[in-house]
Design a protein around this motif. Structure first.
Motif, mmCIF file in Angstrom:
data_model
loop_
_atom_site.group_PDB
_atom_site.id
_atom_site.type_symbol
_atom_site.label_atom_id
_atom_site.label_comp_id
_atom_site.label_asym_id
_atom_site.label_seq_id
_atom_site.Cartn_x
_atom_site.Cartn_y
_atom_site.Cartn_z
ATOM 1 N N SER A 1 0.809 -1.220 0.000
ATOM 2 C CA SER A 1 0.000 0.000 0.000
ATOM 3 C C SER A 1 0.842 1.270 0.000
ATOM 4 N N GLY A 2 2.147 1.141 0.195
ATOM 5 C CA GLY A 2 2.993 2.326 0.160
ATOM 6 C C GLY A 2 3.815 2.500 1.413
ATOM 7 N N SER A 3 4.833 1.679 1.594
ATOM 8 C CA SER A 3 5.677 1.773 2.787
ATOM 9 C C SER A 3 6.647 2.939 2.662
ATOM 10 N N ARG A 4 6.961 3.523 3.802
ATOM 11 C CA ARG A 4 7.896 4.639 3.810
ATOM 12 C C ARG A 4 9.328 4.105 3.776
ATOM 13 N N PRO A 5 10.231 4.786 3.082
ATOM 14 C CA PRO A 5 11.620 4.304 3.004
ATOM 15 C C PRO A 5 12.289 4.356 4.375
ATOM 16 N N SER A 6 12.996 3.285 4.710
ATOM 17 C CA SER A 6 13.687 3.204 6.001
ATOM 18 C C SER A 6 15.001 3.980 5.933
ATOM 19 N N PRO A 7 15.618 4.256 7.095
ATOM 20 C CA PRO A 7 16.905 4.975 7.099
ATOM 21 C C PRO A 7 17.979 4.292 6.275
ATOM 22 N N VAL A 8 17.927 2.965 6.182
ATOM 23 C CA VAL A 8 18.957 2.263 5.411
ATOM 24 C C VAL A 8 18.882 2.618 3.931
ATOM 25 N N ILE A 9 17.687 2.932 3.468
ATOM 26 C CA ILE A 9 17.527 3.357 2.071
ATOM 27 C C ILE A 9 18.335 4.639 1.828
ATOM 28 N N HIS A 10 18.176 5.605 2.721
ATOM 29 C CA HIS A 10 18.895 6.875 2.568
ATOM 30 C C HIS A 10 20.405 6.680 2.732
ATOM 31 N N ARG A 11 20.805 5.753 3.642
ATOM 32 C CA ARG A 11 22.240 5.515 3.808
ATOM 33 C C ARG A 11 22.854 4.958 2.532
ATOM 34 N N ALA A 12 22.163 4.029 1.906
ATOM 35 C CA ALA A 12 22.672 3.443 0.673
ATOM 36 C C ALA A 12 22.752 4.485 -0.446
ATOM 37 N N MET A 13 21.747 5.376 -0.510
ATOM 38 C CA MET A 13 21.764 6.410 -1.542
ATOM 39 C C MET A 13 22.874 7.426 -1.278
ATOM 40 N N GLU A 14 23.121 7.733 -0.018
ATOM 41 C CA GLU A 14 24.182 8.688 0.306
ATOM 42 C C GLU A 14 25.569 8.113 0.000
ATOM 43 N N SER A 15 25.736 6.834 0.292
ATOM 44 C CA SER A 15 27.039 6.211 0.050
ATOM 45 C C SER A 15 27.220 5.798 -1.400
ATOM 46 N N GLY A 16 26.095 5.519 -2.083
ATOM 47 C CA GLY A 16 26.179 5.048 -3.463
ATOM 48 C C GLY A 16 26.557 3.594 -3.578
ATOM 49 N N GLU A 17 26.580 2.867 -2.447
ATOM 50 C CA GLU A 17 26.979 1.465 -2.436
ATOM 51 C C GLU A 17 25.859 0.596 -1.872
ATOM 52 N N PRO A 18 25.786 -0.692 -2.299
ATOM 53 C CA PRO A 18 24.784 -1.610 -1.741
ATOM 54 C C PRO A 18 25.018 -1.836 -0.247
ATOM 55 N N ILE A 19 23.941 -2.033 0.478
ATOM 56 C CA ILE A 19 24.001 -2.352 1.905
ATOM 57 C C ILE A 19 23.193 -3.624 2.143
ATOM 58 N N ALA A 20 23.856 -4.640 2.678
ATOM 59 C CA ALA A 20 23.187 -5.919 2.966
ATOM 60 C C ALA A 20 23.072 -6.087 4.480
ATOM 61 N N LEU A 21 21.901 -6.496 4.922
ATOM 62 C CA LEU A 21 21.650 -6.751 6.338
ATOM 63 C C LEU A 21 21.289 -8.218 6.516
ATOM 64 N N SER A 22 21.878 -8.850 7.539
ATOM 65 C CA SER A 22 21.566 -10.252 7.807
ATOM 66 C C SER A 22 20.206 -10.362 8.483
ATOM 67 N N SER A 23 19.740 -11.582 8.624
ATOM 68 C CA SER A 23 18.444 -11.796 9.273
ATOM 69 C C SER A 23 18.465 -11.355 10.718
ATOM 70 N N ASP A 24 19.652 -11.295 11.323
ATOM 71 C CA ASP A 24 19.738 -10.824 12.701
ATOM 72 C C ASP A 24 19.561 -9.310 12.776
ATOM 73 N N GLU A 25 19.934 -8.616 11.681
ATOM 74 C CA GLU A 25 19.862 -7.158 11.683
ATOM 75 C C GLU A 25 18.552 -6.645 11.082
ATOM 76 N N ALA A 26 17.845 -7.481 10.329
ATOM 77 C CA ALA A 26 16.640 -7.044 9.629
ATOM 78 C C ALA A 26 15.474 -7.931 10.016
ATOM 79 N N VAL A 27 14.305 -7.378 9.998
ATOM 80 C CA VAL A 27 13.063 -8.098 10.269
ATOM 81 C C VAL A 27 12.188 -7.952 9.036
ATOM 82 N N PRO A 28 11.604 -9.021 8.461
ATOM 83 C CA PRO A 28 11.590 -10.373 9.046
ATOM 84 C C PRO A 28 12.724 -11.254 8.570
#
Length: 515
Positions: free
Chosen positions: A74-101
């Motif tokens: 329905s339209g989720s808001r971008p999380s802070p990690v989205i902005h971090r990746a755009m600022e750095s210009g590099e991919p960011i991967a989070l493990s299942s321990d760091e991300a839900v679900p």
């Protein structure tokens, strides 16, 4: 890190799908659909808000819009990690321990060093995290999406410029004319070619006459539209000189020669006289108008075919036809009736068949024609101009021929006073008498043949004075010591508008008053 044949095949197919559209939303949706389910269980694409409005600048844009989601969200808001990746210009991967679900991956969408958005990929808890191959493939697909998004943005920006250009060159609302009702339609060739060389116009002429114009510069795109704009402006200028239709086309052809030999245009020019109930028509390789009579019968007018504007060295001819009150005149470009691979006579026959229903309003008539002639499948621009001809009643026209004598101005005042009284316009009579006297006095000074005076009562009062002197009057400032030169100053100050033009036998000077 080893890629398999299956990985390469997947990348190739997904790249083709992502680059297949020039629409922002479709490109984003193709990216999200490509990664689910092979690379992720959920995917959401975010793009800069400014991309969706070509009038906004991308330079300082930061606000994001959810452009696509698989499955639908329905339209989720971008999380802070989205902005971090755009600022750095590099991919960011989070493990299942760091991300839900589950494990997640954010890959920036970029092109030529500019960040345009990002894609968020999420895996369910029962799947492993993203490895180097996954990141590499997602980065490759995001790069392809970035190129597609940027191209879509550039296309929308160019389309906006084309639309703006087209709107600036074509009338959005036609003026109102005495004795005529008008409507029009313009449709570009397609959604991908939004600007072209078709044009239409309706131009006021002296004597409450109207010039109807429809033209078509061959070709499409901005260059054809630019030539169209120059030709349309030239027609308006030539019409202001009140030249006969054949001479308008002759001068237009001379002008086109100066624009280069790579452009040709067809044009039909019609002058309607609502007092005489006559149309004078000249044609330059265009479709002839269709005249629809009040009973629904219609005819394709027999006018000289002529050659397109730009050919050069060919004479044009004018023909006159009589029209009746209640007749309807239909002018169009060939995009309305021409179907590739078919004879144009079939399209003309369909056009005429759908003009045979009496009683349709102008707008309803246009909609019928566009619907029946399948304009959604057109391959050429369409310009359509439809005019209902009502004429000006004889009781609203007064006309006199007077010898150029010293007593003529006084006689003119008496005739105007009586006529204005009969029309219920006695309150405006003093000004009309004054201004008409100034024009007639000047005509008496130079004319050698009878002077013609005509009054027309429509939504305004028109007064015309014609004589056999070709020199046009010039409005100039009269000093206190000058004995003359104040007549046109009075006409200019007290009338709504005024003008003068040459005729085949001399000139006509006119003014209008608001009533």
């Amino acid at each position: 890190m080893n890629t398999t044949v299956g990985d390469l095949r997947f990348l190739n197919q997904a790249t083709v799908t992502i680059g297949a559209s020039l629409d922002l939303a479709e490109t984003a949706a193709a990216l999200a659909a490509a990664v689910v389910p092979r690379l992720a269980d959920r995917a959401t694409v975010y793009l800069l808000e400014a991309l969706f409005d070509p009038e906004l600048t991308l330079a300082l844009a930061t606000e994001l819009r959810q452009a696509a989601s698989v499955p639908a969200d329905s339209g989720s808001r971008p999380s802070p990690v989205i902005h971090r990746a755009m600022e750095s210009g590099e991919p960011i991967a989070l493990s299942s321990d760091e991300a839900v679900p589950g494990a997640s991956l954010v890959v920036p969408i970029r092109v030529r060093g500019r960040i345009l958005g990002a894609i968020l990929l999420i895996r369910s808890p029962d799947r492993s995290g993203f490895d180097e191959i996954d990141v590499l493939m997602c980065t490759q697909l995001a790069a392809q999406a970035g190129l597609g998004v940027h191209n879509a943005y550039l296309y929308e920006a160019e389309a906006l410029a084309a639309d703006t250009l087209q709107r600036s060159m074509l009338p959005t609302h036609l003026p109102r004319f005495a004795g005529v009702d008008l409507t029009h339609r313009y449709l570009p060739a397609s959604d991908t070619v939004r600007v072209g060389g078709d044009w239409f116009d309706a131009i006021a002429l002296p004597g409450s006459r109207v010039a109807f114009v429809v033209g078509d510069v061959m070709g499409h795109g901005l260059s054809s539209a630019a030539i169209m704009g120059q030709l349309r402006t030239a027609v308006q200028t030539l019409a202001a000189l009140d030249l006969p239709p054949d001479q308008v086309l002759r001068h237009l052809d001379d002008l086109a020669q100066g624009l280069g030999d790579t452009y040709l245009a067809t044009c039909v020019y019609v002058v309607y006289d609502p007092v005489a109930r006559r149309c004078t028509i000249a044609n330059a390789g265009h479709l002839p108008p269709v005249l629809v009579h009040a009973d629904g019968q219609n005819e394709l007018l027999q006018v000289p075919e002529g050659v397109p504007i730009g050919v050069g060295g060919i004479a044009f001819e004018s023909v006159e036809i009589s029209v009746a009150d209640g007749d309807r005149l239909v002018l169009c470009t060939d995009g309305l009736v021409e179907v590739r691979g078919e004879d144009i006579t079939a399209g003309l026959a369909t056009l005429r068949a759908n003009l045979a229903v009496p009683g349709l309003s102008l707008d309803a008539q246009c909609e019928v024609l566009l619907r029946v002639l399948h304009c959604s499948e057109r391959q050429d621009d369409v310009a359509l101009l439809v005019a209902d001809l009502h004429g000006i009643p004889a009781g609203d026209v007064a006309h006199w021929l007077l010898e150029p004598r010293r007593t003529t101005p006084a006689r003119i005042r008496r005739l105007i006073r009586a006529t204005m009284g009969a029309w219920g316009l006695s309150a405006e009579s003093d000004v009309t008498e004054l201004l008409a006297t100034e024009l007639v006095t000047n005509a008496v000074r130079y004319a050698t043949r009878p002077i013609e005076l005509r009054l027309l009562r429509t939504d305004a009062l028109l007064c015309e004075v014609s004589d056999d002197e070709f020199r046009l009057p010039i409005l100039r400032h009269a000093a206190d010591t000058d004995e003359g030169g104040r007549g046109l100053q009075l006409v200019s100050r007290l009338s709504r508008r005024w003008g003068a033009s040459r005729t085949t036998s001399g000139k006509v000077v006119w003014f209008e008053q608001t009533i």
